[in-house]
Design an enzyme around this catalytic site. Structure first.
Site, PDB file in Angstrom:
ATOM      1  N   ARG A 120       0.814  -1.229   0.000  1.00 57.04           N
ATOM      2  CA  ARG A 120       0.000   0.000   0.000  1.00 57.04           C
ATOM      3  C   ARG A 120       0.848   1.281   0.000  1.00 57.04           C
ATOM      4  NH1 ARG A 120      -2.773  -3.144   3.680  1.00 57.04           N
ATOM      5  NH2 ARG A 120      -4.619  -4.095   2.750  1.00 57.04           N
ATOM      6  N   LYS A 142       3.876  11.574 -10.775  1.00 56.94           N
ATOM      7  CA  LYS A 142       3.063  10.685 -11.631  1.00 56.94           C
ATOM      8  C   LYS A 142       3.832   9.402 -11.865  1.00 56.94           C
ATOM      9  CE  LYS A 142       0.413  13.686 -14.727  1.00 56.94           C
ATOM     10  NZ  LYS A 142       0.275  14.014 -16.154  1.00 56.94           N
ATOM     11  N   GLU A 184      11.175  18.982 -24.320  1.00 54.24           N
ATOM     12  CA  GLU A 184      10.336  19.303 -23.148  1.00 54.24           C
ATOM     13  C   GLU A 184      10.825  20.603 -22.483  1.00 54.24           C
ATOM     14  OE1 GLU A 184       7.596  17.637 -22.398  1.00 54.24           O
ATOM     15  OE2 GLU A 184       7.879  15.589 -23.154  1.00 54.24           O
ATOM     16  N   LYS A 224       8.313  23.507 -13.493  1.00 56.09           N
ATOM     17  CA  LYS A 224       7.427  22.355 -13.272  1.00 56.09           C
ATOM     18  C   LYS A 224       6.943  22.302 -11.824  1.00 56.09           C
ATOM     19  CE  LYS A 224       6.102  17.748 -14.151  1.00 56.09           C
ATOM     20  NZ  LYS A 224       6.339  16.420 -14.649  1.00 56.09           N
ATOM     21  N   GLU A 234      -3.579  17.424 -11.711  1.00 55.42           N
ATOM     22  CA  GLU A 234      -3.949  17.797 -13.083  1.00 55.42           C
ATOM     23  C   GLU A 234      -5.453  18.016 -13.251  1.00 55.42           C
ATOM     24  OE1 GLU A 234      -1.534  15.871 -16.100  1.00 55.42           O
ATOM     25  OE2 GLU A 234      -3.152  16.135 -17.537  1.00 55.42           O
ATOM     26  N   ARG A 238      -2.302  22.196 -14.409  1.00 56.37           N
ATOM     27  CA  ARG A 238      -1.229  21.273 -14.821  1.00 56.37           C
ATOM     28  C   ARG A 238      -1.424  20.811 -16.258  1.00 56.37           C
ATOM     29  NH1 ARG A 238       1.448  16.379 -11.067  1.00 56.37           N
ATOM     30  NH2 ARG A 238       2.900  15.646 -12.650  1.00 56.37           N
ATOM     31  N   ASN A 242       0.633  19.862 -21.134  1.00 53.97           N
ATOM     32  CA  ASN A 242       0.330  19.027 -22.308  1.00 53.97           C
ATOM     33  C   ASN A 242       0.504  19.778 -23.624  1.00 53.97           C
ATOM     34  OD1 ASN A 242      -0.318  16.799 -20.747  1.00 53.97           O
ATOM     35  ND2 ASN A 242      -2.438  17.476 -20.488  1.00 53.97           N
ATOM     36  N   HIS A 245       1.279  18.011 -26.820  1.00 51.21           N
ATOM     37  CA  HIS A 245       1.145  16.573 -26.575  1.00 51.21           C
ATOM     38  C   HIS A 245      -0.076  15.934 -27.225  1.00 51.21           C
ATOM     39  CE1 HIS A 245       4.509  17.123 -23.967  1.00 51.21           C
ATOM     40  NE2 HIS A 245       4.482  15.869 -23.534  1.00 51.21           N
ATOM     41  N   HIS A 249       1.302  12.977 -29.091  1.00 50.97           N
ATOM     42  CA  HIS A 249       1.022  11.588 -28.702  1.00 50.97           C
ATOM     43  C   HIS A 249       0.477  10.793 -29.876  1.00 50.97           C
ATOM     44  CE1 HIS A 249       0.723  12.132 -24.084  1.00 50.97           C
ATOM     45  NE2 HIS A 249       1.869  11.602 -24.435  1.00 50.97           N
ATOM     46  N   HIS A 261       9.458  10.149 -28.247  1.00 51.89           N
ATOM     47  CA  HIS A 261       8.462  11.021 -27.627  1.00 51.89           C
ATOM     48  C   HIS A 261       8.777  12.511 -27.856  1.00 51.89           C
ATOM     49  CE1 HIS A 261       5.506  12.455 -24.745  1.00 51.89           C
ATOM     50  NE2 HIS A 261       6.466  13.162 -24.149  1.00 51.89           N
TER      51      HIS A 261
HETATM   52  N1  LIG Z   1       5.863  10.616 -14.838  1.00 51.15           N
HETATM   53  C1  LIG Z   1       5.861  11.668 -15.622  1.00 51.15           C
HETATM   54  O1  LIG Z   1       5.417  12.755 -15.242  1.00 51.15           O
HETATM   55  C2  LIG Z   1       6.415  11.536 -17.018  1.00 51.15           C
HETATM   56  C3  LIG Z   1       6.611  12.672 -17.802  1.00 51.15           C
HETATM   57  C4  LIG Z   1       7.186  12.514 -19.047  1.00 51.15           C
HETATM   58  C5  LIG Z   1       7.553  11.243 -19.510  1.00 51.15           C
HETATM   59  N2  LIG Z   1       7.333  10.161 -18.721  1.00 51.15           N
HETATM   60  C6  LIG Z   1       7.716   8.813 -19.165  1.00 51.15           C
HETATM   61  O2  LIG Z   1       9.129   8.790 -19.306  1.00 51.15           O
HETATM   62  C7  LIG Z   1       9.484   7.766 -20.241  1.00 51.15           C
HETATM   63  C8  LIG Z   1      10.540   8.284 -21.165  1.00 51.15           C
HETATM   64  O3  LIG Z   1      11.681   8.643 -20.416  1.00 51.15           O
HETATM   65  P1  LIG Z   1      13.144   8.631 -21.060  1.00 51.15           P
HETATM   66  O4  LIG Z   1      13.133   9.396 -22.313  1.00 51.15           O
HETATM   67  O5  LIG Z   1      14.078   8.982 -19.986  1.00 51.15           O
HETATM   68  O6  LIG Z   1      13.297   7.107 -21.525  1.00 51.15           O
HETATM   69  P2  LIG Z   1      14.169   5.901 -20.966  1.00 51.15           P
HETATM   70  O7  LIG Z   1      14.003   5.729 -19.523  1.00 51.15           O
HETATM   71  O8  LIG Z   1      13.843   4.752 -21.840  1.00 51.15           O
HETATM   72  O9  LIG Z   1      15.667   6.386 -21.232  1.00 51.15           O
HETATM   73  C9  LIG Z   1      16.108   6.564 -22.537  1.00 51.15           C
HETATM   74  C10 LIG Z   1      17.304   5.642 -22.847  1.00 51.15           C
HETATM   75  O10 LIG Z   1      18.467   6.203 -22.281  1.00 51.15           O
HETATM   76  C11 LIG Z   1      19.116   5.260 -21.433  1.00 51.15           C
HETATM   77  N3  LIG Z   1      19.741   6.081 -20.405  1.00 51.15           N
HETATM   78  C12 LIG Z   1      19.125   6.798 -19.415  1.00 51.15           C
HETATM   79  N4  LIG Z   1      20.041   7.524 -18.757  1.00 51.15           N
HETATM   80  C13 LIG Z   1      21.238   7.270 -19.315  1.00 51.15           C
HETATM   81  C14 LIG Z   1      22.561   7.743 -19.091  1.00 51.15           C
HETATM   82  N5  LIG Z   1      22.833   8.668 -18.162  1.00 51.15           N
HETATM   83  N6  LIG Z   1      23.562   7.240 -19.849  1.00 51.15           N
HETATM   84  C15 LIG Z   1      23.295   6.330 -20.832  1.00 51.15           C
HETATM   85  N7  LIG Z   1      22.084   5.869 -21.121  1.00 51.15           N
HETATM   86  C16 LIG Z   1      21.061   6.325 -20.365  1.00 51.15           C
HETATM   87  C17 LIG Z   1      18.041   4.321 -21.013  1.00 51.15           C
HETATM   88  O11 LIG Z   1      18.569   3.065 -20.672  1.00 51.15           O
HETATM   89  C18 LIG Z   1      17.197   4.243 -22.290  1.00 51.15           C
HETATM   90  O12 LIG Z   1      17.796   3.348 -23.200  1.00 51.15           O
HETATM   91  C19 LIG Z   1       8.201   7.364 -20.945  1.00 51.15           C
HETATM   92  O13 LIG Z   1       7.796   6.107 -20.482  1.00 51.15           O
HETATM   93  C20 LIG Z   1       7.193   8.438 -20.511  1.00 51.15           C
HETATM   94  O14 LIG Z   1       5.874   7.942 -20.448  1.00 51.15           O
HETATM   95  C21 LIG Z   1       6.776  10.289 -17.489  1.00 51.15           C
HETATM   96 ZN   LIG Z   2       6.155  14.776 -22.785  1.00 48.95          ZN
END
Ligand SMILES: NC(=O)c1ccc[n+]([C@@H]2O[C@H](COP(=O)([O-])OP(=O)(O)OC[C@H]3O[C@@H](n4cnc5c(N)ncnc54)[C@H](O)[C@@H]3O)[C@@H](O)[C@H]2O)c1
Ligand SMILES: [Zn+2]
Length: 360
Positions: A120, A142, A184, A224, A234, A238, A242, A245, A249, A261
């Site tokens: 939980r 999130k 972003e 942010k 949101e 918030r 988007n 987006h 998306h 993305h």
């Molecule tokens: N929670 C939220 O508010 C929120 C907001 C935006 C995006 N997201 C989510 O975030 C995700 C995308 O995040 P991302 O772009 O970081 O993707 P990711 O976590 O897949 O990282 C991108 C790539 O870079 C590699 N990597 C990360 N840090 C590294 C480093 N320092 N050195 C070498 N390689 C490294 C990872 O292994 C991966 O292959 C999506 O799933 C999206 O839905 C969440």
């Molecule tokens: Zn985004």
């Protein structure tokens, strides 16, 4: 330097500093009592950073267990989540232990989700290593996993106890992800305007993103946190995050992996701004400023997918649509975001310039 997210029910620090990971253990002793920590990472990040993090934590009196998931979006799944729950029970994790998310947004969303549901809800901290995670996903609470093709469809709001951002980790991040995260940053600078918008105007090449990462991250996090503190779940404000987006998306999904993305969001921001500029609702020069910032760092501005009917079908299916209406975020000018709501049935007409706002 430290910033805080101050919500009515919780306040937590965000450390942003080059080299801050060298002090992670000692800084964490000021936040967590001695406990067992599940360090969750992925197959790219773990070999680079996990060992030194574990060494730090153990030197500071924490016990650790490490877990690795495959890199990439496919790890935000039920199957991976279940494996992690099992690993936590096998290692006798209790409610007074903690989770540390070490990686990009995938690891952050997944580990945050696990922490928010295991027993939980147990405590967790974020150590984001991708630019996108450092400026966006690690802050705000999130968490989510995907179900089949529905992204982030199962999730929670669960705030971390702290976020540690070390811009030095960007040295190992592949260039494409640097640019993606930068999309972003441009988004937030367009929403905030003023000095932040000027700052992104001075990033002329992809290499500038890394050299100016620390101030860019600071500005993004400041923006942010301001928005999240005003509207954690949101329900209103918030939503402006988007920007870009809705279209983004849709084309991200339709590209079936060809567009990352941030690349899709870049296209989404340009297309929506173009649309509102054509209706005369966006100040002259705003679109040019946006295009310049994205183009100089190699981000795409358009996609042939935009001319397909599938885009509008995808847009109308978005989980963010409420009561048969679609809310579009646009810019009146840099620093002046606004929202415009249209009936979903008119999305295609509106977005293709054939149905001016308030033309009923
Ligand atoms: N929670 C939220 O508010 C929120 C907001 C935006 C995006 N997201 C989510 O975030 C995700 C995308 O995040 P991302 O772009 O970081 O993707 P990711 O976590 O897949 O990282 C991108 C790539 O870079 C590699 N990597 C990360 N840090 C590294 C480093 N320092 N050195 C070498 N390689 C490294 C990872 O292994 C991966 O292959 C999506 O799933 C999206 O839905 C969440
Ligand atoms: Zn985004």
């Amino acid at each position: 330097m430290k910033r805080f997210v101050a919500l009515p029910h919780k306040k937590y620090p965000i450390f942003i500093e080059r080299g801050v990971l060298q002090q992670l253990g000692s800084l964490l002793t000021g936040i967590w009592s001695p406990r067992k920590i599940a360090v969750v990472s992925d197959h790219h990040v773990a070999p680079l950073y996990q060992e030194r993090i574990v060494r730090q934590l153990e030197a500071a009196g924490f016990r650790t267990a490490t877990f690795q998931v495959p890199s990439g979006e496919s790890s935000k799944s039920w199957e991976t989540a279940v494996q992690l729950y099992r690993s936590l029970t096998n290692n006798q994790f209790t409610r007074s232990d903690g989770v540390l998310a070490l990686g990009g947004g995938v690891v952050g969303d997944l580990a945050g989700f696990i922490a928010s549901t295991y027993m939980r809800g147990i405590a967790y901290i974020q150590v984001p290593t991708s630019l996108l995670a450092q400026v966006d996903s690690s802050v705000g609470g999130k968490t989510a996993i995907n179900l089949d093709t529905a992204k982030n469809i199962v999730g929670t709001f669960h705030q971390p106890d702290a976020v540690f951002i070390d811009p030095d980790t960007l040295q190992t991040l592949p260039q494409r992800y640097i640019c993606e995260g930068y999309a972003e940053i441009v988004k937030m600078s367009a929403l905030e305007g003023g000095a932040f918008w000027q700052m992104t105007g001075e990033v002329h090449r992809p290499e500038d993103i890394v050299t100016q990462a620390e101030p860019l991250i600071h500005q993004s996090i400041a923006y942010k946190t301001k928005i999240v503190c005003k509207d954690e779940k949101e329900s209103g404000l918030r939503q402006i995050l988007n920007f870009g987006h809705t279209i983004g998306h849709a084309i991200e999904l339709l590209s079936e992996g060809a567009l990352a993305h941030g690349e899709a969001i870049s296209i989404g921001m340009v297309q929506i701004t173009q649309c509102f500029a054509n209706y005369g609702l966006t100040k002259h020069g705003t679109l040019d400023g946006l295009v310049q910032r994205l183009q100089q760092t190699g981000l795409p501005l358009k996609s042939s997918l935009m001319s397909t009917a599938d885009v509008y079908r995808q847009i109308t299916n978005d989980k963010k649509n409420h009561g048969g209406r679609l809310t579009l975020v646009y810019l009146e000018a840099p620093g002046r975001p606004a929202m415009h709501s249209i009936p979903i049935s008119q999305a295609e007409l509106f977005l293709t310039g054939k149905k001016a706002p308030n033309s009923d």
